[in-house]
Design a protein around this motif. Structure first.
Motif, PDB file in Angstrom:
ATOM      1  N   MET A  55       0.892  -0.968   0.064  1.00 11.84           N
ATOM      2  CA  MET A  55      -0.165  -0.273   0.353  1.00 11.84           C
ATOM      3  C   MET A  55       1.133   1.252   0.142  1.00 11.84           C
ATOM      4  O   MET A  55       0.785   2.352  -0.944  1.00 11.84           O
ATOM      5  N   LYS A  56       1.979   1.623   0.972  1.00 13.50           N
ATOM      6  CA  LYS A  56       2.787   2.739   0.842  1.00 13.50           C
ATOM      7  C   LYS A  56       3.431   2.714  -0.204  1.00 13.50           C
ATOM      8  O   LYS A  56       3.341   3.688  -1.124  1.00 13.50           O
ATOM      9  N   ALA A  57       3.839   1.640  -0.950  1.00 12.80           N
ATOM     10  CA  ALA A  57       4.555   1.506  -2.173  1.00 12.80           C
ATOM     11  C   ALA A  57       3.642   2.772  -3.611  1.00 12.80           C
ATOM     12  O   ALA A  57       4.030   3.646  -4.290  1.00 12.80           O
ATOM     13  N   ALA A  58       2.595   2.088  -3.802  1.00  7.21           N
ATOM     14  CA  ALA A  58       1.736   2.491  -4.521  1.00  7.21           C
ATOM     15  C   ALA A  58       1.253   4.067  -3.966  1.00  7.21           C
ATOM     16  O   ALA A  58       0.991   4.503  -5.259  1.00  7.21           O
ATOM     17  N   ALA A  59       0.983   4.529  -2.795  1.00  4.56           N
ATOM     18  CA  ALA A  59       0.810   5.961  -2.077  1.00  4.56           C
ATOM     19  C   ALA A  59       2.468   6.621  -2.184  1.00  4.56           C
ATOM     20  O   ALA A  59       1.499   7.584  -2.709  1.00  4.56           O
ATOM     21  N   ARG A  60       2.727   5.971  -2.751  1.00  6.60           N
ATOM     22  CA  ARG A  60       4.276   6.684  -2.941  1.00  6.60           C
ATOM     23  C   ARG A  60       4.690   7.671  -1.267  1.00  6.60           C
ATOM     24  O   ARG A  60       4.928   8.645  -0.473  1.00  6.60           O
ATOM     25  N   GLY A  61       4.020   6.789  -0.146  1.00  2.88           N
ATOM     26  CA  GLY A  61       4.684   6.928   0.980  1.00  2.88           C
ATOM     27  C   GLY A  61       3.361   6.499   2.216  1.00  2.88           C
ATOM     28  O   GLY A  61       2.829   5.901   2.248  1.00  2.88           O
ATOM     29  N   ASN A  62       3.723   7.057   3.294  1.00  8.42           N
ATOM     30  CA  ASN A  62       2.332   6.920   4.884  1.00  8.42           C
ATOM     31  C   ASN A  62       0.812   6.860   3.873  1.00  8.42           C
ATOM     32  O   ASN A  62       0.949   8.185   3.524  1.00  8.42           O
ATOM     33  N   ILE A  63       0.290   5.732   4.293  1.00  7.90           N
ATOM     34  CA  ILE A  63      -1.262   5.928   4.494  1.00  7.90           C
ATOM     35  C   ILE A  63      -2.001   6.863   4.893  1.00  7.90           C
ATOM     36  O   ILE A  63      -2.754   7.918   4.963  1.00  7.90           O
ATOM     37  N   LYS A  64      -1.790   6.864   6.339  1.00  9.54           N
ATOM     38  CA  LYS A  64      -1.612   8.022   7.166  1.00  9.54           C
ATOM     39  C   LYS A  64      -2.030   8.947   7.272  1.00  9.54           C
ATOM     40  O   LYS A  64      -0.237   9.152   7.557  1.00  9.54           O
ATOM     41  N   GLY A  65      -2.662  10.297   7.382  1.00  8.94           N
ATOM     42  CA  GLY A  65      -2.560  11.015   7.146  1.00  8.94           C
ATOM     43  C   GLY A  65      -1.982  11.725   5.831  1.00  8.94           C
ATOM     44  O   GLY A  65      -1.991  13.637   5.541  1.00  8.94           O
ATOM     45  N   GLN A  66      -2.343  11.050   5.085  1.00 14.03           N
ATOM     46  CA  GLN A  66      -2.155  11.441   2.725  1.00 14.03           C
ATOM     47  C   GLN A  66      -3.857  11.792   3.323  1.00 14.03           C
ATOM     48  O   GLN A  66      -4.925  11.161   3.866  1.00 14.03           O
ATOM     49  N   SER A  67      -3.414  12.956   2.049  1.00 17.16           N
ATOM     50  CA  SER A  67      -5.079  13.513   2.215  1.00 17.16           C
ATOM     51  C   SER A  67      -5.893  11.874   1.041  1.00 17.16           C
ATOM     52  O   SER A  67      -5.676  11.557   0.121  1.00 17.16           O
ATOM     53  N   LYS A  68      -6.978  11.946   1.310  1.00 19.78           N
ATOM     54  CA  LYS A  68      -7.639  10.980   1.027  1.00 19.78           C
ATOM     55  C   LYS A  68      -8.011  10.661  -0.948  1.00 19.78           C
ATOM     56  O   LYS A  68      -7.813  10.420  -1.106  1.00 19.78           O
ATOM     57  N   ALA A  69      -7.153  12.495  -1.083  1.00 22.37           N
ATOM     58  CA  ALA A  69      -8.321  12.116  -2.578  1.00 22.37           C
ATOM     59  C   ALA A  69      -6.930  12.237  -3.440  1.00 22.37           C
ATOM     60  O   ALA A  69      -6.718  11.701  -4.400  1.00 22.37           O
ATOM     61  N   ARG A  70      -5.642  12.003  -3.156  1.00 24.63           N
ATOM     62  CA  ARG A  70      -4.377  11.493  -3.612  1.00 24.63           C
ATOM     63  C   ARG A  70      -3.916   9.476  -3.282  1.00 24.63           C
ATOM     64  O   ARG A  70      -3.458   9.443  -3.886  1.00 24.63           O
ATOM     65  N   ILE A  71      -5.671   8.811  -2.433  1.00 24.16           N
ATOM     66  CA  ILE A  71      -4.981   8.166  -2.186  1.00 24.16           C
ATOM     67  C   ILE A  71      -6.588   7.354  -3.082  1.00 24.16           C
ATOM     68  O   ILE A  71      -7.782   7.125  -2.812  1.00 24.16           O
TER      69      ILE A  71
END
Length: 261
Positions: A55-71
């Protein structure tokens, strides 16, 4: 008047929708929950740490705290399902802005060895999978599978025979303990045949394909009860149950003992 009312309602709904979309863009992922499951009694080949890494690889970073629009939820599901052990993945946000990730594992039903010594699993959907370096599970063993980069239609039929036979053996406590391996034997134009090697008895059982497995194993069991318990389990070198209603036993050729002078 009625038209004006509908225009007002439509305008209000549009305003709410735009506001909701704007709010969603500013919202962040508060947390995530990962659930990995498989059929009851089977080992898990994936853990939460592996899923999170993907998941982190797909999101290019941490999941928690990231903008929902970018996920990208659809992209996350596709990435997870590219893993050989993932049968199905569902990813969504709940009303608390928590990312829910539910992964269903594939279930290996047989371990197969090729003629060249390579080994792989076959799952309950006839899919070939590499072995896991984390978990080793006890499964029915099949030997002699052809070493090929591309499978033919005949090989695909063979995979289906392997799956159905493995599932049958596993479901029956007696045969699950009695069958040590099933050898795959090519007979040219006649296709592939399966030969069961038992734990007790120095003989092989010719099964043919996976059609009528219940009847075939019932005939073997009766032959064990009515014949081999009297003659001994090494009296026959081959037992053939490929044909409906028949059990053909081939006796072992014994060398006569030398006479005592």
């Amino acid at each position: 008047m009625l038209v004006s009312l509908w225009v007002a309602i439509g305008g209000g709904m549009l305003t709410l929708l735009i506001a909701a979309m704007g709010k969603q863009k500013n919202e962040t992922c508060r947390d995530y929950e990962i659930t990995v499951s498989a059929d009851k009694g089977t080992d898990l080949f994936l853990d939460r740490a592996e899923i999170l890494k993907l998941m982190k690889a797909a999101a290019r970073g941490n999941i928690k705290g990231q903008s929902k629009a970018r996920i990208n939820l659809g992209q996350l599901e596709q990435l997870l399902e590219q893993n050989q052990w993932v049968k199905d993945a569902q990813v969504y946000f709940d009303n608390r802005d928590v990312l829910k990730v539910t992964v269903k594992e594939r279930v290996p039903v047989a371990r197969v060895f090729t003629a060249g010594g390579r080994s792989f699993y076959v799952d309950d959907a006839n899919r070939m999978m590499q072995l896991s370096d984390k978990v080793s599970t006890r499964l029915p063993v099949f030997t002699g599978f052809p070493d090929k980069k591309r499978l033919t239609d005949s090989d695909s039929v063979l995979l289906n025979d392997i799956r159905e036979t493995a599932v049958f053996i596993t479901a029956d406590p007696f045969w699950n303990s009695q069958v040590t391996q099933v050898a795959l034997v090519s007979e040219g134009a006649a296709g592939w045949q399966m030969e069961m090697v038992p734990l007790v008895g120095d003989h092989v059982v010719r099964l043919g394909d996976s059609e009528g497995l219940q009847q075939k194993f019932d005939r073997i069991y009766l032959f064990y009860q009515q014949v081999l318990t009297k003659t001994g389990f090494d009296h026959y070198r081959q037992i053939d149950v490929r044909y409906n209603g028949q059990v053909v036993g081939t006796k072992r050729d014994y060398k006569p003992k030398p006479a005592k002078l």
